[in-house]
Scaffold this motif. Structure first.
Motif, PDB file in Angstrom:
ATOM      1  N   LEU A 164       0.827  -1.213   0.000  1.00  0.00           N
ATOM      2  CA  LEU A 164       0.000   0.000   0.000  1.00  0.00           C
ATOM      3  C   LEU A 164       0.860   1.262   0.000  1.00  0.00           C
ATOM      4  O   LEU A 164       0.503   2.266  -0.640  1.00  0.00           O
ATOM      5  CB  LEU A 164      -0.922  -0.007   1.224  1.00  0.00           C
ATOM      6  N   ALA A 165       2.004   1.240   0.698  1.00  0.00           N
ATOM      7  CA  ALA A 165       2.869   2.420   0.750  1.00  0.00           C
ATOM      8  C   ALA A 165       3.654   2.592  -0.542  1.00  0.00           C
ATOM      9  O   ALA A 165       3.752   3.704  -1.087  1.00  0.00           O
ATOM     10  CB  ALA A 165       3.812   2.320   1.943  1.00  0.00           C
TER      11      ALA A 165
ATOM     12  N   GLY B 110       4.265   7.956  -8.399  1.00  0.00           N
ATOM     13  CA  GLY B 110       4.767   9.324  -8.360  1.00  0.00           C
ATOM     14  C   GLY B 110       4.311  10.139  -7.180  1.00  0.00           C
ATOM     15  O   GLY B 110       4.572  11.349  -7.121  1.00  0.00           O
ATOM     16  N   GLY B 111       3.650   9.512  -6.208  1.00  0.00           N
ATOM     17  CA  GLY B 111       3.177  10.236  -5.040  1.00  0.00           C
ATOM     18  C   GLY B 111       4.036   9.957  -3.826  1.00  0.00           C
ATOM     19  O   GLY B 111       5.140   9.424  -3.918  1.00  0.00           O
ATOM     20  N   SER B 112       3.504  10.316  -2.660  1.00  0.00           N
ATOM     21  CA  SER B 112       4.196  10.092  -1.392  1.00  0.00           C
ATOM     22  C   SER B 112       3.278   9.292  -0.476  1.00  0.00           C
ATOM     23  O   SER B 112       2.089   9.637  -0.344  1.00  0.00           O
ATOM     24  CB  SER B 112       4.561  11.417  -0.728  1.00  0.00           C
TER      25      SER B 112
ATOM     26  N   ASP C 185      -6.307   6.828   0.029  1.00  0.00           N
ATOM     27  CA  ASP C 185      -5.812   7.744  -1.000  1.00  0.00           C
ATOM     28  C   ASP C 185      -5.484   7.052  -2.315  1.00  0.00           C
ATOM     29  O   ASP C 185      -5.196   7.738  -3.314  1.00  0.00           O
ATOM     30  CB  ASP C 185      -4.539   8.454  -0.504  1.00  0.00           C
ATOM     31  N   LEU C 186      -5.530   5.729  -2.314  1.00  0.00           N
ATOM     32  CA  LEU C 186      -5.103   4.991  -3.498  1.00  0.00           C
ATOM     33  C   LEU C 186      -5.951   5.285  -4.742  1.00  0.00           C
ATOM     34  O   LEU C 186      -5.392   5.462  -5.836  1.00  0.00           O
ATOM     35  CB  LEU C 186      -5.084   3.487  -3.197  1.00  0.00           C
TER      36      LEU C 186
ATOM     37  N   LEU D 124      12.955   0.827  -7.002  1.00  0.00           N
ATOM     38  CA  LEU D 124      13.096   0.191  -5.690  1.00  0.00           C
ATOM     39  C   LEU D 124      11.728  -0.069  -5.061  1.00  0.00           C
ATOM     40  O   LEU D 124      11.505  -1.111  -4.426  1.00  0.00           O
ATOM     41  CB  LEU D 124      13.937   1.079  -4.770  1.00  0.00           C
ATOM     42  N   ALA D 125      10.815   0.875  -5.221  1.00  0.00           N
ATOM     43  CA  ALA D 125       9.462   0.684  -4.687  1.00  0.00           C
ATOM     44  C   ALA D 125       8.768  -0.498  -5.362  1.00  0.00           C
ATOM     45  O   ALA D 125       8.082  -1.292  -4.704  1.00  0.00           O
ATOM     46  CB  ALA D 125       8.637   1.958  -4.868  1.00  0.00           C
ATOM     47  N   ALA D 126       8.948  -0.629  -6.679  1.00  0.00           N
ATOM     48  CA  ALA D 126       8.348  -1.760  -7.390  1.00  0.00           C
ATOM     49  C   ALA D 126       8.941  -3.076  -6.912  1.00  0.00           C
ATOM     50  O   ALA D 126       8.233  -4.084  -6.780  1.00  0.00           O
ATOM     51  CB  ALA D 126       8.564  -1.602  -8.897  1.00  0.00           C
ATOM     52  N   LEU D 127      10.250  -3.074  -6.640  1.00  0.00           N
ATOM     53  CA  LEU D 127      10.888  -4.278  -6.096  1.00  0.00           C
ATOM     54  C   LEU D 127      10.268  -4.655  -4.759  1.00  0.00           C
ATOM     55  O   LEU D 127      10.004  -5.835  -4.483  1.00  0.00           O
ATOM     56  CB  LEU D 127      12.389  -4.036  -5.941  1.00  0.00           C
TER      57      LEU D 127
END
Length: 763
Positions: free
Chosen positions: A131-132, A139-141, A152-153, A348-351
């Motif tokens: 979720l994070a 592209g968000g935070s 917020d998703l 890195l987030a996708a990983l």
């Protein structure tokens, strides 16, 4: 702890393994640092310290330590609450707590945490991670709360930034394609690439290259000028003391449990010659690594199954591999900073999204369902997502406690009216009642309701198959018995296990139970003894057929009535779970070594537990017919081949068949073992005896023989049928299971350590 001597072959294996683990560690360490809200360098520091310090001091030589995904939720919360430098101090104190626990030698108590809670915690962390990190990919935070991220998703999905989203999709796509590469020997260059180059590295590399070549606008990794940057010593957190203590305990306990479960899982896969893990020393080593990492400004450290498994599969033999992987990370961090700074955060987030999805392992739910522990899994998962990690774990432990209490008070009462037998008891009908479980005051209403439904003046056969009976339960049964007998009936009470009722009536330990034998039902006839005649086989007039019939009579008298309800259900349909192929050897009793009952195993027995290969020159369809019927008619999904030590068939193969050449049918059959013999000859010798080696190799060969049947191979490769290899050591009565990856038979864990068997799913 004995240390494996270092030779050229071992050194080569360890260096190669260390480089493979290094390639896995780099992207994961960077990604976990981003997900934790910590400086990027903190992930590299933790990887270096975990490799070098935990590798030198720890008690599990092949376990690899470093930043762990299971700790991201805790660390992110601490960074938000106390700040980064205070979080480093908490990590330092958590390490000291681990050192203290290791010194107290309490490591194994951590393994008492139910796997349902552990896997639920990891699944919850996986959900929070996904979720994070989805927000970063788009592209968000991310927000601090998982529920806020979920809320917020939809808005984030409607307004993504194209460049980070494309980089994330590219990373996940490469990971998926890499996972589909062949891994087996002889699969060509792609198979070699898939075996030795871990998927995260090419995924991050391609995303980085695409971002640089196309000059896309996407946030990238920001490293300090030096590895330690503007280093300052950790500062004590500012907040309520109970909350700070809770944070320290959270780091220390969660890191300890995850490390110990990983250590146990890797210890079961260790190659021959690698010393067994010392869990207390390993806890001391993990604590030392966390203390150093916190002092230097690194993330918390724990043993991680992904890197540890890669280490074992790459051929590591000593702790040098773990230490050197930390050295490689140090060299990269010092010399290749500009390259690392080109890595896009979206990749890195996708990983981490892929890692989080793996942590939500639905296979664990299927494993927990037969034990009715899935509620604890889901309670922990939801608790971690909604309430937080600590609260979720406590909720899961509470649910497990309720489930355990429910099991302790579970009671079944089965009652049936038997066929009247007027020749024995004119005018009376027998009633058979079986009370099974734990008989306490909570079960008294259920038992008395069933007993009061029995007509007065009848003969009742009451079987108490209970593991405990309290005074309230005894009093209720005893008073009913007295009342029933006053009305002309009769009650025969038979206690299957301990004589709780008899002990309460007499006020003392009961005499030995009356039985035709003094040995348990599963003991050989030769070990049994009749009270008035001595050992059964010492009586000259007892013929083998009479002995067999005596066993049947004993079955009728003590066991048939207990299994009658089960057999009645199975009388017209069987639903076995496993096809069990084993030897005809009289010392191998499948239902004993698997603790199974009627209807569980579909058994095929033959000389040498062999499976003739498809299209073999010596035709024999008996085993193939069994396999076809089991898979295609009964719907069985697991085939087990079970060999054993001191197998006569394997001894005959070793002797070249000369001892049985006068037995023509047996000699023809043994030709099916020629492939096992050839495999034995080509394999390297080790400390096992030749016969033991051949007996174990034969099991592996028969599993390969099953794969020669095209229709069966297709189902195995599709995951619809599972093949299992077992080996029974007759001398120790212990069963070993084949690890197909290493071709090593490892002992099946006993009941006390069974729950740690799921540790290999930790990520």
């Amino acid at each position: 702890m004995t240390v494996k001597p270092l030779n050229v072959s071992t050194l080569r294996r360890d260096l190669l393994s260390s480089f493979v683990v290094f390639l896995v560690a780099i992207p994961l360490s960077l990604g976990i640092a981003v997900a934790s809200g910590a400086p990027i360098a903190a992930g590299l520091i933790a990887a270096i310290v975990g490799g070098i310090v935990a590798g030198l001091v720890g008690g599990s030589p092949l376990q690899v330590s470093g930043p762990a995904a299971g700790l991201t939720v805790i660390v992110a919360d601490m960074v938000q609450t106390y700040g980064w430098r205070a979080t480093c101090a908490i990590t330092f104190l958590g390490g000291l707590l681990q050192i203290a626990l290791g010194a107290c030698r309490v490591a194994r108590t951590a393994l008492a945490v139910s796997p349902a809670v552990v896997h639920g915690m990891l699944a919850g962390v996986g959900v929070v991670l996904v979720l994070a990190q989805v927000h970063i990919v788009l592209g968000g935070s991310p927000e601090h709360s998982a529920l806020k991220n979920l809320g917020d998703l939809p808005h984030q999905l409607m307004h993504p930034q194209s460049h980070p989203a494309l980089l994330g999709a590219l990373t996940i796509g490469v990971l998926l394609l890499w996972s589909r590469l062949p891994r087996h020997e002889g699969g060509g260059p792609l198979a070699a690439l898939g075996r030795w180059l871990p998927g995260p590295l090419p995924a991050i590399a391609l995303a980085t290259l695409a971002c640089w070549a196309l000059d896309w606008n996407a946030p990238r990794v920001d490293l300090p000028d030096t590895l330690l940057g503007d280093w300052h010593p950790p500062t004590l957190p500012d907040g309520p003391l109970p909350a700070i203590v809770g944070a320290v305990v959270s780091i220390g306990v969660v890191a300890s449990v995850e490390s110990l479960l990983c250590s146990v899982a890797i210890d079961r896969r260790r190659p021959t010659g690698v010393p067994q893990a010392d869990l207390d020393r390993d806890l001391f080593g993990q604590g030392s690594a966390n203390a150093v990492s916190g002092l230097l400004g690194g993330l918390p450290v724990a043993g991680v199954i992904v890197r540890s498994t890669a280490n074992v599969e790459a051929g590591a033999r000593t702790r040098l591999s773990t230490i050197m992987h930390g050295v490689w990370v140090l060299v990269l961090a010092l010399m290749c900073g500009p390259v690392i700074e080109q890595v896009p955060l979206a990749a890195l987030a996708a990983l981490l999204i892929a890692l989080g999805v793996k942590m939500i392992d639905t296979a664990r739910i299927r494993d927990l369902q037969p034990h009715r522990e899935a509620p604890a899994y889901f309670a922990t998962l939801l608790g971690v997502v909604v309430l937080g990690l600590g609260e979720g774990v406590l909720l899961g432990i509470g649910v497990m406690a309720v489930l355990a209490l429910r099991r302790l008070t579970r009671l079944s009462v089965h009652i049936e009216e038997a066929i009247p037998t007027p020749q024995d008891r004119p005018g009376l009908a027998d009633w058979h009642v079986v009370v099974a479980g734990t008989l306490t005051f909570l079960g008294v209403p259920k038992v008395t309701k069933a007993l009061q439904a029995i007509p007065a003046g009848t003969v009742v056969d009451l079987d108490l198959d209970v593991d405990f009976m309290d005074h309230a339960a005894f009093d209720a049964i005893h008073q009913w018995r007295l009342a029933h007998e006053r009305q002309g009936g009769r009650v025969d009470i038979d206690e299957v296990h301990e004589a709780w009722y008899e002990r309460a009536v007499t006020g003392e330990m009961p005499p030995e139970r009356k039985s035709s034998t003094s040995a348990p039902w599963w003991a050989p006839w030769a070990n049994r003894q009749r009270p008035d005649q001595g050992p059964v086989l010492d009586t000259p007039e007892v013929s083998p057929s009479a002995l067999l019939l005596a066993g049947v009579r004993e079955y009728h008298g003590s066991t048939a009535r207990l299994v009658r309800p089960i057999m009645a259900e199975l009388a017209f349909e069987q639903k076995p779970e496993h096809l069990f192929i084993t030897c005809v050897d009289s010392r191998v009793v499948p239902n004993i070594i698997t603790a199974s009952g009627p209807g569980d195993l579909f058994i095929n027995r033959n000389v040498g537990n062999m499976v003739p290969r498809h299209g073999s020159r010596v035709p024999d369809d008996s085993v193939a017919a069994t396999v076809e019927y089991a898979i295609n008619v009964l719907g069985i999904r697991t085939i087990t081949v079970c060999g054993h030590s001191n197998c006569g068939a394997m001894a005959a193969l070793l002797a070249g068949g000369t001892e049985v050449e006068h037995l023509t049918a047996l000699s023809r059959w043994l030709k099916h073992g020629n492939h096992s013999l050839a495999r034995f000859i080509s394999a390297e010798a080790d400390e096992r005896s030749p016969l033991t080696r051949l007996c174990q190799i034969n099991v592996m060969q028969q599993l390969d023989n099953l794969l020669t049947y095209p229709w069966l191979r297709e189902r195995v490769e599709a995951g619809k049928v599972e093949l299992v290899g077992l080996y029974l050591d007759l001398e120790t009565a212990k069963v070993h299971v084949l690890d197909r990856a290493t071709e090593i038979f490892v002992p099946v864990a006993d009941e006390t350590s069974r729950d740690t068997g799921e540790a290999s799913a930790l990520t």
